[in-house]
Design an enzyme around this catalytic site. Structure first.
Site, PDB file in Angstrom:
ATOM      1  N   GLY A 144       0.794  -1.220   0.000  1.00 43.39           N
ATOM      2  CA  GLY A 144       0.000   0.000   0.000  1.00 43.39           C
ATOM      3  C   GLY A 144       0.827   1.271   0.000  1.00 43.39           C
ATOM      4  N   GLY A 146       2.740   2.399  -2.350  1.00 41.17           N
ATOM      5  CA  GLY A 146       2.715   3.066  -3.653  1.00 41.17           C
ATOM      6  C   GLY A 146       3.754   2.546  -4.637  1.00 41.17           C
ATOM      7  N   ARG A 174      -7.191  -9.915  -8.467  1.00 41.79           N
ATOM      8  CA  ARG A 174      -8.180  -8.860  -8.171  1.00 41.79           C
ATOM      9  C   ARG A 174      -8.967  -8.604  -9.456  1.00 41.79           C
ATOM     10  NH1 ARG A 174      -3.287  -5.578  -5.509  1.00 41.79           N
ATOM     11  NH2 ARG A 174      -3.238  -6.675  -3.512  1.00 41.79           N
ATOM     12  N   ARG A 267      -7.701   1.836  -1.355  1.00 41.64           N
ATOM     13  CA  ARG A 267      -7.531   1.032  -2.578  1.00 41.64           C
ATOM     14  C   ARG A 267      -8.680   0.043  -2.717  1.00 41.64           C
ATOM     15  NH1 ARG A 267      -1.971  -2.239  -3.429  1.00 41.64           N
ATOM     16  NH2 ARG A 267      -2.999  -3.759  -2.085  1.00 41.64           N
ATOM     17  N   ARG A 278      -1.657  -7.282   6.500  1.00 42.99           N
ATOM     18  CA  ARG A 278      -0.679  -6.488   5.746  1.00 42.99           C
ATOM     19  C   ARG A 278      -0.094  -5.371   6.616  1.00 42.99           C
ATOM     20  NH1 ARG A 278      -1.176  -6.730  -0.500  1.00 42.99           N
ATOM     21  NH2 ARG A 278      -1.922  -8.850  -0.742  1.00 42.99           N
TER      22      ARG A 278
HETATM   23  N1  LIG Z   1       1.917   9.443  -2.559  1.00 41.27           N
HETATM   24  C1  LIG Z   1       0.685   8.970  -2.507  1.00 41.27           C
HETATM   25  N2  LIG Z   1      -0.277   9.697  -1.910  1.00 41.27           N
HETATM   26  C2  LIG Z   1      -1.558   9.239  -1.823  1.00 41.27           C
HETATM   27  N3  LIG Z   1      -1.970   8.040  -2.315  1.00 41.27           N
HETATM   28  C3  LIG Z   1      -1.026   7.274  -2.918  1.00 41.27           C
HETATM   29  C4  LIG Z   1       0.325   7.686  -3.044  1.00 41.27           C
HETATM   30  N4  LIG Z   1       1.009   6.717  -3.669  1.00 41.27           N
HETATM   31  C5  LIG Z   1       0.130   5.738  -3.946  1.00 41.27           C
HETATM   32  N5  LIG Z   1      -1.099   6.063  -3.494  1.00 41.27           N
HETATM   33  C6  LIG Z   1      -2.329   5.232  -3.546  1.00 41.27           C
HETATM   34  O1  LIG Z   1      -2.172   4.230  -2.536  1.00 41.27           O
HETATM   35  C7  LIG Z   1      -2.780   3.021  -2.955  1.00 41.27           C
HETATM   36  C8  LIG Z   1      -1.748   1.886  -2.879  1.00 41.27           C
HETATM   37  O2  LIG Z   1      -0.769   2.081  -3.877  1.00 41.27           O
HETATM   38  P1  LIG Z   1      -0.119   0.871  -4.666  1.00 41.27           P
HETATM   39  O3  LIG Z   1      -1.164  -0.095  -5.067  1.00 41.27           O
HETATM   40  O4  LIG Z   1       0.746   1.436  -5.708  1.00 41.27           O
HETATM   41  O5  LIG Z   1       0.750   0.237  -3.483  1.00 41.27           O
HETATM   42  P2  LIG Z   1       1.770  -0.969  -3.516  1.00 41.27           P
HETATM   43  O6  LIG Z   1       2.930  -0.589  -2.687  1.00 41.27           O
HETATM   44  O7  LIG Z   1       2.050  -1.373  -4.907  1.00 41.27           O
HETATM   45  O8  LIG Z   1       0.939  -2.100  -2.780  1.00 41.27           O
HETATM   46  P3  LIG Z   1       1.096  -3.717  -2.811  1.00 41.27           P
HETATM   47  O9  LIG Z   1       2.410  -4.042  -2.251  1.00 41.27           O
HETATM   48  O10 LIG Z   1      -0.024  -4.195  -1.967  1.00 41.27           O
HETATM   49  O11 LIG Z   1       0.953  -4.147  -4.227  1.00 41.27           O
HETATM   50  C9  LIG Z   1      -3.316   3.240  -4.347  1.00 41.27           C
HETATM   51  O12 LIG Z   1      -4.705   3.490  -4.272  1.00 41.27           O
HETATM   52  C10 LIG Z   1      -2.555   4.478  -4.837  1.00 41.27           C
HETATM   53  O13 LIG Z   1      -3.325   5.250  -5.734  1.00 41.27           O
HETATM   54  N1  LIG Z   2       9.248 -11.988  -2.772  1.00 44.79           N
HETATM   55  C1  LIG Z   2       8.365 -11.564  -3.673  1.00 44.79           C
HETATM   56  N2  LIG Z   2       7.431 -10.661  -3.344  1.00 44.79           N
HETATM   57  C2  LIG Z   2       6.572 -10.258  -4.305  1.00 44.79           C
HETATM   58  C3  LIG Z   2       6.638 -10.741  -5.616  1.00 44.79           C
HETATM   59  N3  LIG Z   2       5.642 -10.148  -6.331  1.00 44.79           N
HETATM   60  C4  LIG Z   2       5.031  -9.316  -5.506  1.00 44.79           C
HETATM   61  N4  LIG Z   2       5.575  -9.364  -4.275  1.00 44.79           N
HETATM   62  C5  LIG Z   2       5.221  -8.591  -3.084  1.00 44.79           C
HETATM   63  O1  LIG Z   2       4.052  -9.122  -2.518  1.00 44.79           O
HETATM   64  C6  LIG Z   2       3.395  -8.094  -1.798  1.00 44.79           C
HETATM   65  C7  LIG Z   2       1.924  -8.149  -2.018  1.00 44.79           C
HETATM   66  O2  LIG Z   2       1.614  -7.911  -3.354  1.00 44.79           O
HETATM   67  P1  LIG Z   2       0.061  -7.814  -3.813  1.00 44.79           P
HETATM   68  O3  LIG Z   2       0.103  -7.691  -5.308  1.00 44.79           O
HETATM   69  O4  LIG Z   2      -0.605  -9.059  -3.347  1.00 44.79           O
HETATM   70  O5  LIG Z   2      -0.488  -6.590  -3.153  1.00 44.79           O
HETATM   71  C8  LIG Z   2       4.031  -6.776  -2.244  1.00 44.79           C
HETATM   72  O6  LIG Z   2       4.857  -6.315  -1.184  1.00 44.79           O
HETATM   73  C9  LIG Z   2       4.884  -7.141  -3.396  1.00 44.79           C
HETATM   74  O7  LIG Z   2       6.055  -6.375  -3.471  1.00 44.79           O
HETATM   75  C10 LIG Z   2       7.638 -11.704  -5.921  1.00 44.79           C
HETATM   76  O8  LIG Z   2       7.775 -12.197  -7.054  1.00 44.79           O
HETATM   77  N5  LIG Z   2       8.463 -12.084  -4.942  1.00 44.79           N
END
Ligand SMILES: Nc1ncnc2c1ncn2[C@@H]1O[C@H](COP(=O)(O)OP(=O)(O)OP(=O)(O)O)[C@@H](O)[C@H]1O
Ligand SMILES: Nc1nc2c(ncn2[C@@H]2O[C@H](COP(=O)(O)O)[C@@H](O)[C@H]2O)c(=O)[nH]1
Length: 401
Positions: A144, A146, A174, A267, A278
Site C-alpha cells: 500500500g 505506492g 483482483r 484502494r 498487511r
Molecule cells: N503518494 C501517494 N499519496 C496518496 N496516495 C497514494 C500515493 N502513492 C500511492 N497512493 C495510492 O495508494 C494506494 C496503494 O498504492 P499501490 O497499489 O501502488 O501500493 P503498492 O505498494 O504497490 O501495494 P502492494 O504491495 O499491496 O501491491 C493506491 O490506491 C494508490 O493510488
Molecule cells: N518476494 C516476492 N514478493 C513479491 C513478488 N511479487 C510481488 N511481491 C510482493 O508481494 C506483496 C503483495 O503484493 P500484492 O500484489 O498481493 O499486493 C508486495 O509487497 C509485493 O512487493 C515476488 O515475485 N516475490
C-alpha cells in the site's frame, strides 16, 4: 546411475592430445578434472537434443544430473570448449544468431550452491548474450506504500526503457488484474514443483501466499534490451541480493503508518482481515527495510510527484528524453559449418565456408575475458568479431576489426 557408454570410454582412452572436447556422432564429451560431461543425444536424423550425462572417472559410473535453467533447443550439431574448469561453452550449429552460444555451468558458485541443496550432481544452462544489460531495479516496501503506482508512472513515461518482471503468485486475482500481465496466477502445488525444479530466482511467503520471480520473467525483459523492474517484498529482495543478479535496491517508506492504512483501505482491494495482516507485516518490513543493509536507497512516498521525481533522479533519468529508443541486444550470426578451438580467453570459430572466404573473413573470435552473470540467467559480455586468418594472422585476434 549406470556404466559409461562405450564411446566415452573410447574417448577417454584416446584422449591424449590435450584438447578437452571430443565429438562422436551426436554427442560431445568434455573432460574437466575427474569428470567427463557427455552432451547431446538423438532426436531424429537431422536434429539432436542437448541432454547431459556425467561420467565419473574415479568411480567408473555414469549419472544423469539435475539440469537447471532453460535447456537449449535442438540443433544440427555442436562444438564445446571448457572455460576456467567451471563451465563449458557450447556452439550450436545451424542455430539462430541469438541462440548459438550457450554455457553449461558445471562448477560455478550457483551450481555448487544447488548441489548442496539438491544433494546430488547439478549442472545449469545459461544462454550467451552480447554486451551488457543495465542493472535491474528492485523496488520493495510495505503493501500500500505506492510501489505499483510509482512503477506504472515510470513505465508510462519510459515505455522503451523499462520492462516489468511479471511475478508468480498463488493469491487470487483482483477484478482488474490480468494473468500474465500483473502476475502469473498459479496453483500452489504447481508453483512448489517449479520451485523445486530451480525455475525461480527468489520466492517468499508474503501475507499468507507464495510469490516468486521466475528466471524466465527477468530474462524475458532483459532479452528485449529493456531494464528490468522487480516489485518484490523484503524477503525476496534479500534473496536477490544474495544471488548472482546485480541490481539496484530501493525501499519505499510511507510518511506514517496511519497514511499507509488509509491508502490500503482506500484502494479497496483487500478484506478487513487481509488489511490487518498487511499492516502487521508492514511494521516488520519497515524495520528490515531501513536496517538490513539490503537497500541502496530509501525514498519517502509522501507527495507522489515529488517521490517520483526522486526515483527518476536516482535512476539517472531526470531530464531524460522519454522517447529514447532502446534496441534489443544483437545476436551472433554463425554459419552452420564451423569448427572451434581456444586460445587464452578467446574462442576461435573457424568458418570455412565459401561465402566467408570470399568476404575474406573466415575466423570469428569470441572474447570471453569479460563474462558477467550466468545461471540463473544469461551469460553476458561476449565480445564477437570476425578476422581473416590469412591477412590478420592469429596475431590479429588481439585487434578487433
Ligand atoms: N503518494 C501517494 N499519496 C496518496 N496516495 C497514494 C500515493 N502513492 C500511492 N497512493 C495510492 O495508494 C494506494 C496503494 O498504492 P499501490 O497499489 O501502488 O501500493 P503498492 O505498494 O504497490 O501495494 P502492494 O504491495 O499491496 O501491491 C493506491 O490506491 C494508490 O493510488
Ligand atoms: N518476494 C516476492 N514478493 C513479491 C513478488 N511479487 C510481488 N511481491 C510482493 O508481494 C506483496 C503483495 O503484493 P500484492 O500484489 O498481493 O499486493 C508486495 O509487497 C509485493 O512487493 C515476488 O515475485 N516475490
Amino acid at each position: 546411475m549406470g556404466e559409461a557408454p562405450a564411446f566415452v570410454v573410447d574417448d577417454l582412452l584416446q584422449n591424449q592430445d590435450g584438447f578437452d572436447s571430443k565429438s562422436k556422432g551426436c554427442k560431445i564429451t568434455t573432460t574437466i578434472g575427474d569428470k567427463t560431461y557427455v552432451i547431446g543425444g538423438e532426436n531424429d536424423e537431422s536434429t539432436l537434443s542437448l541432454e547431459v550425462q556425467i561420467f565419473d572417472k574415479a568411480t567408473g559410473n555414469c549419472a544423469t544430473p539435475i539440469v537447471l535453467g532453460a535447456k537449449p533447443s535442438s540443433c544440427k550439431g555442436l562444438s564445446a570448449v571448457s572455460l576456467n574448469d567451471d563451465r563449458i561453452l557450447i556452439v550450436k550449429k545451424g542455430s539462430t544468431p541469438d541462440d548459438c552460444i550457450w554455457f553449461l555451468e558445471v562448477d560455478t558458485r550457483f551450481v555448487r550452491e544447488q548441489k548442496k541443496i539438491q544433494g546430488t550432481d547439478v549442472v545449469a544452462w545459461s544462454r550467451g548474450a552480447r554486451g551488457y544489460a543495465e542493472k535491474p531495479v528492485v523496488i520493495s516496501g510495505p503493501s500500500g506504500v505506492g510501489k505499483g503506482t510509482l512503477i506504472s508512472m515510470l513505465m508510462k513515461e519510459f515505455p522503451s526503457m523499462f520492462g516489468f518482471s511479471v511475478s508468480h503468485t498463488t493469491r487470487a486475482p483482483r477484478c482488474m488484474e490480468k494473468d500474465g500481465v500483473h502476475y502469473h496466477f498459479t496453483e500452489r502445488s504447481v508453483m512448489e514443483k517449479e520451485l523445486k525444479d530451480g525455475k525461480f530466482l527468489e520466492h517468499a511467503l508474503v501475507h499468507g501466499n507464495l510469490y516468486g520471480t521466475s528466471i524466465e520473467a527477468v530474462e524475458a525483459v532483459t532479452d528485449t534490451g529493456k531494464r528490468c523492474i522487480l516489485d518484490i517484498d523484503v524477503q525476496g529482495a534479500r534473496s536477490v541480493k544474495a544471488s548472482s543478479l546485480e541490481a539496484i535496491f530501493i525501499f519505499i517508506c510511507p510518511p506514517s503508518m496511519e497514511e499507509l492504512e488509509t491508502r490500503l483501505r482506500s484502494r479497496g482491494t483487500e478484506t478487513e482481515e487481509q488489511i490487518l495482516k498487511r499492516l502487521q507485516n508492514a511494521k516488520k518490513e519497515m524495520e528490515q527495510g531501513q536496517s538490513s543493509g539490503i537497500f541502496d536507497h530509501i525514498l519517502y512516498n509522501d507527495n507522489l510527484d515529488e517521490c517520483y521525481e526522486s526515483l527518476k533522479k536516482l535512476l539517472g533519468l531526470d531530464g531524460a528524453v522519454a522517447a529514447t529508443q532502446r534496441s534489443a541486444p544483437q545476436g551472433i550470426d554463425l554459419p552452420a559449418d564451423h569448427s572451434v578451438s581456444k586460445m587464452d580467453n578467446k574462442i576461435i570459430i573457424n568458418c570455412g565456408t565459401a561465402e566467408l572466404k570470399k568476404a575474406s573473413k573466415n575466423l570469428i573470435v569470441l572474447d570471453v575475458s569479460s563474462l558477467k552473470g550466468g545461471a540463473p540467467g544469461r551469460t553476458r559480455g561476449l565480445d564477437v568479431y570476425a578476422i581473416d586468418s590469412f591477412s590478420d594472422g592469429l596475431n590479429g585476434i588481439n585487434q578487433p576489426s
